[in-house]
Design an enzyme around this catalytic site. Structure first.
Site, PDB file in Angstrom:
ATOM      1  N   SER A 125       8.042  -6.958  -4.857  1.00  0.00           N
ATOM      2  CA  SER A 125       7.468  -5.712  -5.375  1.00  0.00           C
ATOM      3  C   SER A 125       8.014  -5.389  -6.755  1.00  0.00           C
ATOM      4  O   SER A 125       7.518  -4.486  -7.404  1.00  0.00           O
ATOM      5  CB  SER A 125       7.749  -4.567  -4.413  1.00  0.00           C
ATOM      6  OG  SER A 125       9.096  -4.594  -4.024  1.00  0.00           O
TER       7      SER A 125
ATOM      8  N   HIS B  36       1.255  -9.536  -4.865  1.00  0.00           N
ATOM      9  CA  HIS B  36       1.844  -8.320  -4.299  1.00  0.00           C
ATOM     10  C   HIS B  36       0.840  -7.589  -3.409  1.00  0.00           C
ATOM     11  O   HIS B  36      -0.168  -7.056  -3.897  1.00  0.00           O
ATOM     12  CB  HIS B  36       2.324  -7.420  -5.458  1.00  0.00           C
ATOM     13  CG  HIS B  36       3.069  -6.217  -5.006  1.00  0.00           C
ATOM     14  ND1 HIS B  36       3.101  -5.043  -5.722  1.00  0.00           N
ATOM     15  CD2 HIS B  36       3.814  -5.978  -3.893  1.00  0.00           C
ATOM     16  CE1 HIS B  36       3.833  -4.160  -5.077  1.00  0.00           C
ATOM     17  NE2 HIS B  36       4.274  -4.706  -3.971  1.00  0.00           N
TER      18      HIS B  36
ATOM     19  N   GLU C 161      -2.051  -7.152  -6.128  1.00  0.00           N
ATOM     20  CA  GLU C 161      -1.676  -7.253  -7.547  1.00  0.00           C
ATOM     21  C   GLU C 161      -1.271  -8.700  -7.806  1.00  0.00           C
ATOM     22  O   GLU C 161      -0.425  -9.228  -7.073  1.00  0.00           O
ATOM     23  CB  GLU C 161      -0.425  -6.397  -7.808  1.00  0.00           C
ATOM     24  CG  GLU C 161      -0.658  -5.091  -8.464  1.00  0.00           C
ATOM     25  CD  GLU C 161       0.659  -4.308  -8.673  1.00  0.00           C
ATOM     26  OE1 GLU C 161       0.638  -3.425  -9.520  1.00  0.00           O
ATOM     27  OE2 GLU C 161       1.680  -4.548  -7.998  1.00  0.00           O
TER      28      GLU C 161
ATOM     29  N   ASN D 189       3.853   0.109  -8.459  1.00  0.00           N
ATOM     30  CA  ASN D 189       5.183   0.691  -8.267  1.00  0.00           C
ATOM     31  C   ASN D 189       5.696   1.375  -9.529  1.00  0.00           C
ATOM     32  O   ASN D 189       6.511   2.304  -9.448  1.00  0.00           O
ATOM     33  CB  ASN D 189       6.165  -0.371  -7.780  1.00  0.00           C
ATOM     34  CG  ASN D 189       5.982  -0.634  -6.293  1.00  0.00           C
ATOM     35  OD1 ASN D 189       5.629   0.271  -5.536  1.00  0.00           O
ATOM     36  ND2 ASN D 189       6.209  -1.867  -5.868  1.00  0.00           N
TER      37      ASN D 189
HETATM   38  N1  3HC Z   1      -1.481  -2.160  10.553  1.00  0.00           N
HETATM   39  C1  3HC Z   1      -2.811  -2.260  10.705  1.00  0.00           C
HETATM   40  N2  3HC Z   1      -3.634  -1.200  10.731  1.00  0.00           N
HETATM   41  C2  3HC Z   1      -3.074   0.009  10.632  1.00  0.00           C
HETATM   42  C3  3HC Z   1      -1.690   0.197  10.499  1.00  0.00           C
HETATM   43  C4  3HC Z   1      -0.877  -0.961  10.470  1.00  0.00           C
HETATM   44  N3  3HC Z   1       0.442  -0.904  10.329  1.00  0.00           N
HETATM   45  N4  3HC Z   1      -1.435   1.523  10.405  1.00  0.00           N
HETATM   46  C5  3HC Z   1      -2.611   2.147  10.480  1.00  0.00           C
HETATM   47  N5  3HC Z   1      -3.610   1.236  10.613  1.00  0.00           N
HETATM   48  C6  3HC Z   1      -5.038   1.507  10.692  1.00  0.00           C
HETATM   49  C7  3HC Z   1      -5.381   2.242  11.949  1.00  0.00           C
HETATM   50  O1  3HC Z   1      -5.595   1.330  13.017  1.00  0.00           O
HETATM   51  C8  3HC Z   1      -6.646   2.962  11.551  1.00  0.00           C
HETATM   52  O2  3HC Z   1      -7.729   2.056  11.601  1.00  0.00           O
HETATM   53  P1  3HC Z   1      -9.233   2.574  11.868  1.00  0.00           P
HETATM   54  O3  3HC Z   1      -9.587   3.523  10.768  1.00  0.00           O
HETATM   55  O4  3HC Z   1     -10.001   1.318  11.834  1.00  0.00           O
HETATM   56  O5  3HC Z   1      -9.203   3.228  13.193  1.00  0.00           O
HETATM   57  C9  3HC Z   1      -6.419   3.292  10.070  1.00  0.00           C
HETATM   58  O6  3HC Z   1      -5.396   2.394   9.625  1.00  0.00           O
HETATM   59  C10 3HC Z   1      -5.949   4.720   9.897  1.00  0.00           C
HETATM   60  O7  3HC Z   1      -4.781   4.870  10.660  1.00  0.00           O
HETATM   61  P2  3HC Z   1      -4.409   6.171  11.500  1.00  0.00           P
HETATM   62  O8  3HC Z   1      -5.671   6.869  11.905  1.00  0.00           O
HETATM   63  O9  3HC Z   1      -3.435   5.795  12.548  1.00  0.00           O
HETATM   64  O10 3HC Z   1      -3.561   7.039  10.507  1.00  0.00           O
HETATM   65  P3  3HC Z   1      -3.881   7.570   9.084  1.00  0.00           P
HETATM   66  O11 3HC Z   1      -5.309   7.953   8.922  1.00  0.00           O
HETATM   67  O12 3HC Z   1      -2.832   8.578   8.870  1.00  0.00           O
HETATM   68  O13 3HC Z   1      -3.625   6.322   8.139  1.00  0.00           O
HETATM   69  C11 3HC Z   1      -2.285   5.004   6.751  1.00  0.00           C
HETATM   70  C12 3HC Z   1      -2.431   5.640   8.115  1.00  0.00           C
HETATM   71  C13 3HC Z   1      -3.375   3.937   6.565  1.00  0.00           C
HETATM   72  C14 3HC Z   1      -0.918   4.334   6.723  1.00  0.00           C
HETATM   73  C15 3HC Z   1      -2.448   6.115   5.660  1.00  0.00           C
HETATM   74  O14 3HC Z   1      -1.598   7.164   5.933  1.00  0.00           O
HETATM   75  C16 3HC Z   1      -2.196   5.606   4.273  1.00  0.00           C
HETATM   76  O15 3HC Z   1      -3.042   4.998   3.633  1.00  0.00           O
HETATM   77  N6  3HC Z   1      -0.971   5.914   3.750  1.00  0.00           N
HETATM   78  C17 3HC Z   1      -0.576   5.498   2.411  1.00  0.00           C
HETATM   79  C18 3HC Z   1      -0.153   4.074   2.450  1.00  0.00           C
HETATM   80  C19 3HC Z   1       0.255   3.584   1.113  1.00  0.00           C
HETATM   81  O16 3HC Z   1       0.255   4.264   0.100  1.00  0.00           O
HETATM   82  N7  3HC Z   1       0.668   2.309   1.074  1.00  0.00           N
HETATM   83  C20 3HC Z   1       1.133   1.689  -0.132  1.00  0.00           C
HETATM   84  C21 3HC Z   1       2.611   1.764  -0.170  1.00  0.00           C
HETATM   85  S1  3HC Z   1       3.260   1.045  -1.635  1.00  0.00           S
HETATM   86  C22 3HC Z   1       3.446  -0.568  -1.245  1.00  0.00           C
HETATM   87  O17 3HC Z   1       3.154  -1.017  -0.182  1.00  0.00           O
HETATM   88  C23 3HC Z   1       4.030  -1.416  -2.313  1.00  0.00           C
HETATM   89  C24 3HC Z   1       5.435  -1.828  -2.010  1.00  0.00           C
HETATM   90  O18 3HC Z   1       5.837  -2.720  -3.011  1.00  0.00           O
HETATM   91  C25 3HC Z   1       6.410  -0.695  -1.921  1.00  0.00           C
END
Ligand code: 3HC
Length: 289
Positions: free
Chosen positions: A117, A138, A150, A188
């Site tokens: 990352s 990424h 990315e 990031n």
């Molecule tokens: N694996 C697979 N699918 C998942 C999952 C996981 N770990 N977590 C949630 N899901 C799926 C659910 O099954 C659901 O699918 P559906 O719509 O087909 O039913 C969908 O995602 C939505 O999940 P939920 O209804 O349980 O919950 P939310 O609506 O609250 O969504 C979330 C959860 C998708 C995690 C949402 O909150 C989100 O998008 N959060 C932001 C995530 C984000 O910003 N990620 C980037 C982080 S930065 C990064 O990764 C870079 C690194 O370098 C730090």
């Protein structure tokens, strides 16, 4: 490309293995030992089972995806891989040791990629068997949900390597953005200062953590508030990345929030440890302050 090797069966590696297998690739998944790799597959099976329950995929799709993932205890079995994606701990010396190990068996036309990352790709490429066949790929967490990859070229990454990995990413159904090999790349570089600032605001008593999170969730239409997201990513990972931004740019605007440092020192690293700014041991995260 037919066979993808994934190194690291944690949240990111398991997610990469899942989406690769779902797209029709054969996947070899490794971790420090086979039980850890098997644990990653057990997590994938759970996620796929939920998708079957929600009627998003059929049981046949689930079975076919799982059947395409084979776990191994080390990268010694990665000889047949066309592309190997390293998604191990975000520590440079660990990644370098892995590249040396997998370099012993990697075919001379295979590509090695890192899901780092924030570690500079050109520097990491020095530990790869061939810098022209090394690239940053990424992914975002949760990998099956997030639509982005990315791609980061190192100085020596060849056009052919970039084209092959772009084609792979598109086959996974992801959008691709290209970032230069600058600290934090694109996402990031933008996200971590926001998270860091939210923790500064919390430390300075600007508002409660619930209000900081609700403010950004509802006021900016973000799916999660920044403090919840920090816990979700891992506070240690956030701190690591913000430190890379700080040291890589020399810009004091990236200095880590003292409260973030304290939480990491306390071992309160977020969702993965059960406690960060929220308590994650129950069905919903509960604020701890
Ligand atoms: N694996 C697979 N699918 C998942 C999952 C996981 N770990 N977590 C949630 N899901 C799926 C659910 O099954 C659901 O699918 P559906 O719509 O087909 O039913 C969908 O995602 C939505 O999940 P939920 O209804 O349980 O919950 P939310 O609506 O609250 O969504 C979330 C959860 C998708 C995690 C949402 O909150 C989100 O998008 N959060 C932001 C995530 C984000 O910003 N990620 C980037 C982080 S930065 C990064 O990764 C870079 C690194 O370098 C730090």
């Amino acid at each position: 490309m037919k066979i993808i090797g994934v190194i690291g069966a944690g949240q990111m590696g398991a997610g990469i293995a899942q989406v690769s297998a779902a797209a029709g690739y054969d996947v070899l998944l490794s971790d420090r030992d086979k039980p850890l790799a098997d644990k990653g597959v057990a997590g994938i099976a759970k996620i796929l089972a939920r998708s079957v329950e929600k009627e998003k995929i059929s049981t046949a799709d689930r079975d076919a995806t799982l059947a395409r993932i084979k776990t191994v205890g080390s990268t010694a079995d990665f000889g047949p891989c066309d592309l190997v994606i390293e998604a191990a701990t975000e520590r440079e010396e660990i990644k370098r040791a892995i590249f040396a190990e997998v370099g012993k068996v990697l075919r001379t036309d295979a590509i090695l990629a890192s899901n780092t990352s924030s570690i500079p790709i050109t520097r990491l490429a020095q530990a790869a068997p061939d810098a022209s066949r090394f690239i940053g790929v990424h992914f975002f967490n949760p990998v099956p949900v997030m639509g982005l990859i990315e791609l980061i070229r190192g100085l020596a990454t060849s056009d052919a390597t970039l084209a092959a990995v772009e084609a792979f990413g598109r086959k996974l159904g992801k959008e691709i953005v290209h970032a230069n090999d600058a600290p934090g790349f694109i996402v990031n570089r933008v996200l971590m200062p926001m998270i860091n600032e939210a923790i500064f605001a919390l430390g300075e008593g600007v508002a409660t953590m619930q209000d900081i999170d609700a403010g950004c969730r509802l006021g900016l239409n973000h799916p999660m508030g920044p403090i919840t997201l920090a816990d979700f990513i891992g506070l240690d990972t956030c701190l690591e990345i913000i430190r890379v931004l700080h040291s890589g740019t020399g810009d004091p605007k990236f200095r880590p929030a003292p409260l973030l440092v304290k939480y990491v020192e306390a071992g309160w690293t977020g969702k993965k440890s059960g406690r960060g700014f929220y308590d994650w041991t129950g069905p919903e995260p509960v604020p701890t302050r």
